[in-house]
Design a protein around this motif. Structure first.
Motif, PDB file in Angstrom:
ATOM      1  N   VAL A  75      29.620 -44.738 -91.292  1.00 17.56           N
ATOM      2  CA  VAL A  75      28.553 -45.205 -90.413  1.00 17.56           C
ATOM      3  C   VAL A  75      28.246 -44.220 -89.287  1.00 17.56           C
ATOM      4  O   VAL A  75      27.169 -44.271 -88.679  1.00 17.56           O
ATOM      5  N   TYR A  76      29.162 -43.313 -88.989  1.00 18.37           N
ATOM      6  CA  TYR A  76      28.951 -42.364 -87.895  1.00 18.37           C
ATOM      7  C   TYR A  76      27.877 -41.343 -88.297  1.00 18.37           C
ATOM      8  O   TYR A  76      28.077 -40.525 -89.190  1.00 18.37           O
ATOM      9  N   GLY A  77      26.755 -41.423 -87.634  1.00 21.57           N
ATOM     10  CA  GLY A  77      25.645 -40.550 -87.999  1.00 21.57           C
ATOM     11  C   GLY A  77      25.047 -40.895 -89.343  1.00 21.57           C
ATOM     12  O   GLY A  77      24.342 -40.080 -89.937  1.00 21.57           O
ATOM     13  N   ARG A  78      25.352 -42.119 -89.831  1.00 25.09           N
ATOM     14  CA  ARG A  78      24.895 -42.552 -91.165  1.00 25.09           C
ATOM     15  C   ARG A  78      25.265 -41.492 -92.210  1.00 25.09           C
ATOM     16  O   ARG A  78      24.444 -41.064 -93.010  1.00 25.09           O
ATOM     17  N   GLY A  79      26.518 -41.095 -92.198  1.00 17.22           N
ATOM     18  CA  GLY A  79      27.038 -40.123 -93.158  1.00 17.22           C
ATOM     19  C   GLY A  79      27.141 -38.721 -92.617  1.00 17.22           C
ATOM     20  O   GLY A  79      27.868 -37.885 -93.168  1.00 17.22           O
ATOM     21  N   ALA A  80      26.441 -38.416 -91.528  1.00 14.51           N
ATOM     22  CA  ALA A  80      26.406 -37.058 -91.000  1.00 14.51           C
ATOM     23  C   ALA A  80      27.770 -36.585 -90.501  1.00 14.51           C
ATOM     24  O   ALA A  80      28.098 -35.402 -90.597  1.00 14.51           O
ATOM     25  N   ASN A  81      28.578 -37.506 -89.946  1.00 11.80           N
ATOM     26  CA  ASN A  81      29.879 -37.099 -89.431  1.00 11.80           C
ATOM     27  C   ASN A  81      30.806 -36.674 -90.554  1.00 11.80           C
ATOM     28  O   ASN A  81      31.555 -35.694 -90.424  1.00 11.80           O
ATOM     29  N   GLU A  82      30.783 -37.385 -91.667  1.00 15.44           N
ATOM     30  CA  GLU A  82      31.583 -36.979 -92.821  1.00 15.44           C
ATOM     31  C   GLU A  82      31.136 -35.607 -93.323  1.00 15.44           C
ATOM     32  O   GLU A  82      31.969 -34.747 -93.637  1.00 15.44           O
TER      33      GLU A  82
END
Length: 339
Positions: free
Chosen positions: A61-68
């Motif tokens: 959910v962090y950054g809608r996938g951007a953090n991963e």
């Protein structure tokens, strides 16, 4: 702590991974806390590994996938040196205020595939259910997570924001390595039932927001006045207006103790969280988030601080006096389901 010292280690769960006694929350490297700085964040990740911080925590959910996706290059370069944790279940839309939850098995199977792809890995070391949907039988959700272990897609299971009875129910389906919940001088509702259950079952507790999202460090005094418009702390009741003023006054003993030790307020707050391990008889691995190398080193240095019984007594009443809830809507927290 010198630049060459590494923090000690601890095991997550009875048979879980050995990690540095303090981890790193990566959420703020992508969003939520105002402007981001990718170069500084990558330098902070390098500093973490140098200091022995091996538990790296993210979520889909962090950054809608951007953090991963942001973490993927670091993970690829250091795969055998780190314990990678991510989470599923919180649903976001284009409405910035919307938060939904899905725990059904079909969604879990889809979510893990997406996280594996974004992270660029074949297996996730620690996979958390980020929030629980009580409408879905826990045995179904945890059973689906257990299937992912059997399939070799994840190694260990984690839960976030669950009660003690829920933790016991899940652990009966499949061993749980870690319970992640908010735990700090300002937030102690996890102690109502979950901490006792974790100690009984041999489950490690991984406190998030151990620095009260920066409020305990003095990084800001009033979120509505001091933080950017898109900083989500502006929506949290305890950080603005009268609540913020009342809560700032509660920090006086923290600053007094910090001065006596020649350390920062942040280090005192983290030392208190680390001391919960001795108080409750369980493994505690907090994951303070930061985007700066200097803060990372400040945080890890807190693992060497020992607070006296008199100092602990001064800090003990703080949480009970905090004004305002952790979130404007507490329905997704374990506190909302405590009897």
């Amino acid at each position: 702590m010198s630049g060459t010292e590494r923090i000690t280690t601890a095991r997550l769960g009875t048979n879980g991974p050995e990690v540095g006694i303090q981890g790193l929350g990566a959420m703020g490297m992508s969003e939520f806390y105002g402007d981001t700085d990718e170069a500084a964040a990558r330098d902070t990740l390098d500093a973490a590994l140098e200091a022995g911080v091996t538990l790296i925590d993210t979520a889909d959910v962090y950054g809608r996938g951007a953090n991963e996706e942001f973490l993927a290059p670091f993970v690829a370069a250091h795969r055998d040196e780190i314990t990678l944790a991510t989470k599923f279940s919180i649903i976001r839309t284009d409405d910035p205020h919307y938060r939904g939850v899905r725990n059904d098995p079909a969604y879990i199977k889809s979510a893990v595939e997406n996280s594996l792809r974004r992270l660029g890995v074949d297996v996730i070391d620690l996979y958390y259910m980020h929030r629980r949907d009580p409408a879905v039988p826990f045995a179904e959700s945890v059973g689906a997570m257990a299937e992912l272990v059997h399939e070799g897609k994840i190694k260990h299971l984690g839960l976030s924001e669950v009660t003690g009875p829920e933790l016991r129910e899940a652990h009966a389906v499949h061993p749980i390595a870690a319970l992640q919940s908010e735990w700090s001088l300002f937030s102690r509702d996890v102690e109502r039932s979950a901490v006792g259950a974790a100690a009984e079952l041999g489950v490690a507790v991984v406190p998030y927001s151990p620095l009260g999202r920066g409020f305990l460090t003095g990084a800001f005094a009033d979120a509505a006045k001091d933080l950017q418009e898109d900083d989500f702390r502006r929506s949290q009741p305890r950080f603005s207006g009268d609540n913020a003023r009342r809560n700032a006054a509660l920090l006086e003993p923290v600053h007094t103790i910090a001065a006596a030790h020649g350390v920062t307020a942040a280090q005192v707050a983290l030392a208190w969280v680390h001391h919960r391990s001795a108080v409750h008889g369980l493994t505690v691995v907090p994951i303070p988030g930061t985007r700066r190398r200097s803060r990372l080193l400040e945080n890890t240095a807190a693992t060497w601080i020992t607070l006296t019984e008199a100092e602990l007594a001064l800090l003990e009443p703080i949480a009970a006096r905090v004004a305002g809830d952790r979130y404007p809507d507490m329905s997704l927290t374990s506190a909302a389901r405590e009897s």
